[in-house]
Scaffold this motif. Structure first.
Motif, PDB file in Angstrom:
ATOM      1  N   GLU A   1       0.838  -1.212   0.000  1.00 22.66           N
ATOM      2  CA  GLU A   1       0.000   0.000   0.000  1.00 22.66           C
ATOM      3  C   GLU A   1       0.864   1.250   0.000  1.00 22.66           C
ATOM      4  OE1 GLU A   1      -3.243   0.217  -0.335  1.00 22.66           O
ATOM      5  OE2 GLU A   1      -3.501  -1.952  -0.393  1.00 22.66           O
ATOM      6  N   VAL A   2       1.940   1.229   0.798  1.00 28.23           N
ATOM      7  CA  VAL A   2       2.851   2.376   0.829  1.00 28.23           C
ATOM      8  C   VAL A   2       3.523   2.556  -0.530  1.00 28.23           C
ATOM      9  CG1 VAL A   2       4.953   3.307   1.880  1.00 28.23           C
ATOM     10  CG2 VAL A   2       3.232   2.192   3.312  1.00 28.23           C
ATOM     11  N   PHE A   3       3.910   1.451  -1.155  1.00 25.30           N
ATOM     12  CA  PHE A   3       4.531   1.530  -2.479  1.00 25.30           C
ATOM     13  C   PHE A   3       3.550   2.130  -3.486  1.00 25.30           C
ATOM     14  CE2 PHE A   3       5.810  -0.026  -6.646  1.00 25.30           C
ATOM     15  CZ  PHE A   3       7.177   0.152  -6.627  1.00 25.30           C
ATOM     16  N   ASN A   4       2.305   1.668  -3.471  1.00 23.25           N
ATOM     17  CA  ASN A   4       1.285   2.252  -4.348  1.00 23.25           C
ATOM     18  C   ASN A   4       1.183   3.762  -4.146  1.00 23.25           C
ATOM     19  OD1 ASN A   4       0.148   0.256  -6.007  1.00 23.25           O
ATOM     20  ND2 ASN A   4      -1.305  -0.417  -4.456  1.00 23.25           N
ATOM     21  N   HIS A   5       1.137   4.168  -2.882  1.00 23.91           N
ATOM     22  CA  HIS A   5       0.955   5.579  -2.550  1.00 23.91           C
ATOM     23  C   HIS A   5       2.137   6.420  -3.017  1.00 23.91           C
ATOM     24  CE1 HIS A   5      -0.663   8.956  -0.246  1.00 23.91           C
ATOM     25  NE2 HIS A   5       0.534   9.127   0.274  1.00 23.91           N
ATOM     26  N   MET A   6       3.341   5.943  -2.765  1.00 24.94           N
ATOM     27  CA  MET A   6       4.538   6.716  -3.103  1.00 24.94           C
ATOM     28  C   MET A   6       4.849   6.722  -4.586  1.00 24.94           C
ATOM     29  SD  MET A   6       7.246   5.880  -0.053  1.00 24.94           S
ATOM     30  CE  MET A   6       7.052   6.592   1.590  1.00 24.94           C
ATOM     31  N   SER A   7       4.549   5.632  -5.264  1.00 21.57           N
ATOM     32  CA  SER A   7       4.919   5.503  -6.675  1.00 21.57           C
ATOM     33  C   SER A   7       3.812   5.922  -7.634  1.00 21.57           C
ATOM     34  CB  SER A   7       5.320   4.062  -6.990  1.00 21.57           C
ATOM     35  OG  SER A   7       4.205   3.188  -6.831  1.00 21.57           O
ATOM     36  N   GLY A   8       2.576   6.013  -7.118  1.00 18.47           N
ATOM     37  CA  GLY A   8       1.451   6.344  -7.987  1.00 18.47           C
ATOM     38  C   GLY A   8       0.928   5.160  -8.776  1.00 18.47           C
ATOM     39  N   THR A   9       1.286   3.938  -8.356  1.00 22.19           N
ATOM     40  CA  THR A   9       0.775   2.738  -9.027  1.00 22.19           C
ATOM     41  C   THR A   9      -0.573   2.351  -8.415  1.00 22.19           C
ATOM     42  OG1 THR A   9       2.069   1.367  -7.508  1.00 22.19           O
ATOM     43  CG2 THR A   9       3.064   1.898  -9.637  1.00 22.19           C
ATOM     44  N   ARG A  10      -1.235   1.399  -9.041  1.00 22.58           N
ATOM     45  CA  ARG A  10      -2.562   0.987  -8.578  1.00 22.58           C
ATOM     46  C   ARG A  10      -2.678  -0.535  -8.530  1.00 22.58           C
ATOM     47  NH1 ARG A  10      -6.415   3.887 -12.662  1.00 22.58           N
ATOM     48  NH2 ARG A  10      -7.811   2.273 -11.847  1.00 22.58           N
ATOM     49  N   MET A  11      -1.710  -1.172  -7.884  1.00 23.28           N
ATOM     50  CA  MET A  11      -1.771  -2.625  -7.749  1.00 23.28           C
ATOM     51  C   MET A  11      -2.923  -3.033  -6.838  1.00 23.28           C
ATOM     52  SD  MET A  11       2.177  -3.776  -7.176  1.00 23.28           S
ATOM     53  CE  MET A  11       2.393  -2.586  -5.846  1.00 23.28           C
ATOM     54  N   GLN A  12      -3.501  -4.184  -7.119  1.00 21.21           N
ATOM     55  CA  GLN A  12      -4.571  -4.734  -6.302  1.00 21.21           C
ATOM     56  C   GLN A  12      -3.989  -5.713  -5.283  1.00 21.21           C
ATOM     57  OE1 GLN A  12      -7.810  -3.614  -6.732  1.00 21.21           O
ATOM     58  NE2 GLN A  12      -6.767  -2.224  -8.153  1.00 21.21           N
ATOM     59  N   PHE A  13      -4.527  -5.712  -4.072  1.00 22.59           N
ATOM     60  CA  PHE A  13      -4.035  -6.593  -3.018  1.00 22.59           C
ATOM     61  C   PHE A  13      -4.742  -7.943  -3.056  1.00 22.59           C
ATOM     62  CE2 PHE A  13      -4.556  -8.101   1.470  1.00 22.59           C
ATOM     63  CZ  PHE A  13      -3.237  -8.525   1.636  1.00 22.59           C
ATOM     64  N   VAL A  14      -3.958  -9.022  -2.917  1.00 23.76           N
ATOM     65  CA  VAL A  14      -4.495 -10.382  -2.835  1.00 23.76           C
ATOM     66  C   VAL A  14      -4.150 -10.927  -1.455  1.00 23.76           C
ATOM     67  CG1 VAL A  14      -4.494 -12.697  -3.816  1.00 23.76           C
ATOM     68  CG2 VAL A  14      -4.134 -10.712  -5.307  1.00 23.76           C
ATOM     69  N   PRO A  15      -5.146 -11.184  -0.601  1.00 18.66           N
ATOM     70  CA  PRO A  15      -4.870 -11.587   0.784  1.00 18.66           C
ATOM     71  C   PRO A  15      -4.454 -13.054   0.918  1.00 18.66           C
ATOM     72  CG  PRO A  15      -7.227 -11.484   0.418  1.00 18.66           C
ATOM     73  CD  PRO A  15      -6.593 -10.982  -0.844  1.00 18.66           C
ATOM     74  N   TYR A  16      -3.503 -13.293   1.832  1.00 21.01           N
ATOM     75  CA  TYR A  16      -3.065 -14.647   2.165  1.00 21.01           C
ATOM     76  C   TYR A  16      -2.989 -14.785   3.681  1.00 21.01           C
ATOM     77  CZ  TYR A  16      -1.710 -15.476  -2.703  1.00 21.01           C
ATOM     78  OH  TYR A  16      -1.717 -15.646  -4.062  1.00 21.01           O
ATOM     79  N   LYS A  17      -2.850 -16.013   4.149  1.00 21.20           N
ATOM     80  CA  LYS A  17      -2.772 -16.267   5.586  1.00 21.20           C
ATOM     81  C   LYS A  17      -1.337 -16.332   6.090  1.00 21.20           C
ATOM     82  CE  LYS A  17      -7.229 -18.594   6.041  1.00 21.20           C
ATOM     83  NZ  LYS A  17      -7.942 -19.812   6.493  1.00 21.20           N
ATOM     84  N   GLY A  18      -0.377 -16.191   5.196  1.00 21.27           N
ATOM     85  CA  GLY A  18       1.019 -16.227   5.616  1.00 21.27           C
ATOM     86  C   GLY A  18       1.946 -16.010   4.440  1.00 21.27           C
ATOM     87  N   GLY A  19       3.235 -15.825   4.747  1.00 16.76           N
ATOM     88  CA  GLY A  19       4.209 -15.541   3.699  1.00 16.76           C
ATOM     89  C   GLY A  19       4.521 -16.723   2.809  1.00 16.76           C
ATOM     90  N   ALA A  20       4.452 -17.950   3.342  1.00 22.82           N
ATOM     91  CA  ALA A  20       4.788 -19.136   2.546  1.00 22.82           C
ATOM     92  C   ALA A  20       3.854 -19.306   1.347  1.00 22.82           C
ATOM     93  CB  ALA A  20       4.780 -20.381   3.423  1.00 22.82           C
ATOM     94  N   PRO A  21       2.526 -19.276   1.525  1.00 24.45           N
ATOM     95  CA  PRO A  21       1.651 -19.417   0.351  1.00 24.45           C
ATOM     96  C   PRO A  21       1.780 -18.263  -0.643  1.00 24.45           C
ATOM     97  CG  PRO A  21       0.367 -18.930   2.327  1.00 24.45           C
ATOM     98  CD  PRO A  21       1.748 -19.248   2.779  1.00 24.45           C
ATOM     99  N   VAL A  22       2.188 -17.088  -0.158  1.00 23.01           N
ATOM    100  CA  VAL A  22       2.440 -15.972  -1.071  1.00 23.01           C
ATOM    101  C   VAL A  22       3.546 -16.351  -2.045  1.00 23.01           C
ATOM    102  CG1 VAL A  22       3.311 -13.613  -1.264  1.00 23.01           C
ATOM    103  CG2 VAL A  22       1.656 -14.169   0.506  1.00 23.01           C
ATOM    104  N   MET A  23       4.631 -16.897  -1.505  1.00 26.49           N
ATOM    105  CA  MET A  23       5.761 -17.251  -2.371  1.00 26.49           C
ATOM    106  C   MET A  23       5.404 -18.393  -3.314  1.00 26.49           C
ATOM    107  SD  MET A  23       7.996 -15.017  -1.728  1.00 26.49           S
ATOM    108  CE  MET A  23       9.196 -15.737  -2.860  1.00 26.49           C
ATOM    109  N   VAL A  24       4.584 -19.328  -2.860  1.00 24.86           N
ATOM    110  CA  VAL A  24       4.162 -20.433  -3.726  1.00 24.86           C
ATOM    111  C   VAL A  24       3.421 -19.886  -4.949  1.00 24.86           C
ATOM    112  CG1 VAL A  24       2.612 -22.418  -3.912  1.00 24.86           C
ATOM    113  CG2 VAL A  24       4.077 -22.173  -1.907  1.00 24.86           C
ATOM    114  N   ASP A  25       2.496 -18.973  -4.723  1.00 23.64           N
ATOM    115  CA  ASP A  25       1.717 -18.431  -5.840  1.00 23.64           C
ATOM    116  C   ASP A  25       2.535 -17.474  -6.701  1.00 23.64           C
ATOM    117  OD1 ASP A  25      -0.432 -19.904  -5.129  1.00 23.64           O
ATOM    118  OD2 ASP A  25      -1.769 -18.233  -4.654  1.00 23.64           O
ATOM    119  N   LEU A  26       3.505 -16.791  -6.084  1.00 15.35           N
ATOM    120  CA  LEU A  26       4.379 -15.919  -6.876  1.00 15.35           C
ATOM    121  C   LEU A  26       5.239 -16.756  -7.812  1.00 15.35           C
ATOM    122  CD1 LEU A  26       5.152 -12.903  -7.207  1.00 15.35           C
ATOM    123  CD2 LEU A  26       7.041 -13.326  -5.619  1.00 15.35           C
TER     124      LEU A  26
END
Length: 334
Positions: A178-203
């Motif tokens: 969110e801070v990156f969006n605000h500072m850079s002027g981008t409009r990325m959408q957030f995808v919620p996860y329950k932890g960092g491990a599944p984030v990396m799996v999907d990335l």
């Protein structure tokens, strides 16, 4: 009428966070010295997350050192749930005798700013000090048409609203985007996860476009070429990722998000106890023998006094408030 009422309560909540930090410090300053030796019984450190994460690991490092230094039982109790609220509220309601403590991270600032209603007041908890912090590395899927931060920003702006990023709701990895969006002027959408491990799996699988994660959580996939690392936060490059530039080197010096780990006590805890806890926290943070543990967990020591910690929290709240307002960020809607 309901919308106006929510906005009014939300403004009060935002003001209460800054006021609460100062009030918590005042509660410590005005408290009487401890009447009995401390600690006099088991110390319980409550962690408002599930076992195994960065906050939990930091709490267990601290507990082990406190046990050795004071010869007293120190237990870590995980109370996850409700965006960190359950564990935090438990400590806010605990006796102010230093035997029930909260070990948490950036969510302590985020949750009050983004919630319409809480079962505790930020003033119910007083800052003791910090132990360490974890830099963030910005990573993207390997097939994304951007190899630098500036190329990523250009690509995101050329495709407004099309890119997304993953993170744990209300955690630092969420707010970092969110801070990156605000500072850079981008409009990325957030995808919620329950932890960092599944984030990396999907990335790695290409289901999401980007993420902000701890260096340790992402290092293996970065080295294997399964994801791209664009930059790390902090003043220097991270030792285990020497080829990855800092955000300053990448032309985006204003972006310096990080995940801190800190200790809180119920407001009104005697000043002598808070000072004893703070001094021990600083000793652990600066102990040479802690370096292997910190390195293994991707942490950098960060010792602070209660006053320094309170000032850091206020500064973070002041920085995040306009970001969350601009993005209409509310945990009630997550």
């Amino acid at each position: 009428m309901r919308a106006r009422s929510f906005r009014y309560r939300h403004r009060l909540r935002q003001r209460a966070l800054a006021a609460g930090l100062l009030a918590g410090m005042a509660g410590i300053a005005g408290a009487q010295p401890a009447a009995t030796p401390y600690p006099s019984k088991t110390i319980t450190i409550i962690v408002p997350t599930t076992p195994g994460g960065g906050v939990d690991n930091g709490a267990r490092m601290l507990a082990e050192k406190l046990r050795a230094a004071w010869g007293q039982t120190v237990v870590v109790e995980n109370r996850p749930g409700a965006n960190y609220i359950i564990g935090t509220a438990a400590v806010a309601r605990a006796p102010a005798d230093g035997h029930t403590l909260l070990f948490t991270s950036n969510s302590f600032v985020v949750v009050p700013l983004a919630s319409a209603k809480l079962p505790y007041d930020p003033a119910d908890l007083a800052p003791v000090g910090t132990l360490a912090y974890s830099p963030y590395v910005m990573v993207t899927r390997s097939t994304l048409a951007a190899n630098t931060v500036q190329e990523f920003i250009a690509h995101a702006k050329a495709h407004p609203g099309k890119l997304n990023y993953g993170g744990t709701v209300s955690a630092g990895s969420h707010i970092a985007g969110e801070v990156f969006n605000h500072m850079s002027g981008t409009r990325m959408q957030f995808v919620p996860y329950k932890g960092g491990a599944p984030v990396m799996v999907d990335l790695v699988g290409g289901q999401i476009d980007a993420a902000w994660n701890s260096v340790n959580a992402a290092a293996a996939q970065i080295r294997a070429g399964k994801v791209k690392a664009l930059a790390v936060t902090g003043e220097q490059r991270y030792p285990t990722l020497p080829a990855v530039p800092t955000f300053a080197e990448a032309g985006f010096p204003q972006y310096q998000e990080r995940a801190w780990l800190g200790l809180f006590a119920p407001s009104g805890t005697p000043r002598a106890i808070v000072q004893k806890l703070s001094a021990e926290l600083a000793r652990v943070a600066n102990a040479p023998e802690m370096k292997p543990d910190f390195d293994a967990s991707g942490l950098i020591p960060l010792a602070s006094t209660p006053e320094q910690f309170a000032a850091m929290l206020k500064k973070e709240a002041d920085t995040l408030r306009p970001v969350l307002k601009a993005s209409n960020f509310r945990l009630d809607a997550q």
